[in-house]
Design an enzyme around this catalytic site. Structure first.
Site, PDB file in Angstrom:
ATOM      1  N   GLY A 159       3.614   5.026  -0.611  1.00  0.00           N
ATOM      2  CA  GLY A 159       4.907   4.512  -1.052  1.00  0.00           C
ATOM      3  C   GLY A 159       5.252   3.179  -0.415  1.00  0.00           C
ATOM      4  O   GLY A 159       5.810   2.296  -1.065  1.00  0.00           O
ATOM      5  N   ASP A 160       4.898   3.024   0.847  1.00  0.00           N
ATOM      6  CA  ASP A 160       5.117   1.758   1.548  1.00  0.00           C
ATOM      7  C   ASP A 160       4.385   0.632   0.833  1.00  0.00           C
ATOM      8  O   ASP A 160       4.942  -0.438   0.580  1.00  0.00           O
ATOM      9  CB  ASP A 160       4.647   1.891   2.999  1.00  0.00           C
ATOM     10  CG  ASP A 160       4.713   0.585   3.770  1.00  0.00           C
ATOM     11  OD1 ASP A 160       5.801   0.004   3.861  1.00  0.00           O
ATOM     12  OD2 ASP A 160       3.663   0.157   4.286  1.00  0.00           O
ATOM     13  N   SER A 161       3.153   0.874   0.480  1.00  0.00           N
ATOM     14  CA  SER A 161       2.340  -0.127  -0.195  1.00  0.00           C
ATOM     15  C   SER A 161       2.883  -0.435  -1.588  1.00  0.00           C
ATOM     16  O   SER A 161       2.993  -1.605  -1.981  1.00  0.00           O
ATOM     17  CB  SER A 161       0.893   0.370  -0.291  1.00  0.00           C
ATOM     18  OG  SER A 161       0.119  -0.495  -1.063  1.00  0.00           O
TER      19      SER A 161
END
Length: 144
Positions: free
Chosen positions: A24-26
């Site tokens: 999700g961060d990416s």
């Protein structure tokens, strides 16, 4: 090449929440960078980076989740809370612990929506995140 996504909701729910946050961060950072580049095509990369940090830092993601929490489905809240409540083995360097946990929940939600192929909902949340951050910037400018 084997198709990675979408995966089933039940499979995604079984992923470690921090693994969902990892992807999700990416996904979120890529969306932020793409939107900023398209919105500011002549801005220098170092300035794009500074602007992107305003969207991806833990305090901003914490503010985003506060702004959208009431509009999340039960399933989305479940994923968010799993990500928020999972014990992390890292300690935030430049973030308040509560903001860091809430940001982890937000990133888990983004990762979950991405993996299950709910692209329209993912875009909707990212649109809301931009509005929330930009409203905060405008509010900050008005106070100065």
């Amino acid at each position: 090449m084997e198709q990675v996504r979408p995966i089933s909701e039940s499979d995604a729910r079984n992923y470690n929440p921090l693994s969902l946050a990892f992807i999700g961060d990416s996904v979120y950072e890529n969306h932020v960078r793409e939107r900023l580049l398209l919105g500011y095509p002549n801005m220098l990369p170092k300035d794009l980076h500074v602007k992107a940090v305003g969207y991806v830092k833990a305090s901003s993601q914490s503010r985003i989740i506060s702004g959208i929490e009431d509009s999340l489905s039960e399933d989305e809240i479940y994923i968010y809370k799993r990500g928020r409540n999972t014990k992390s083995h890292t300690i935030p360097k430049n973030a308040d612990l509560l903001d860091y946990k809430r940001a982890s929940g937000f990133e888990a939600l983004i990762g979950y929506l991405y993996l299950i192929g709910r692209d329209a909902r993912l875009e909707e949340i990212i649109d809301l995140s931009f509005k929330i951050i930009e409203e905060g910037e405008n509010h900050d400018e008005e106070r100065q």
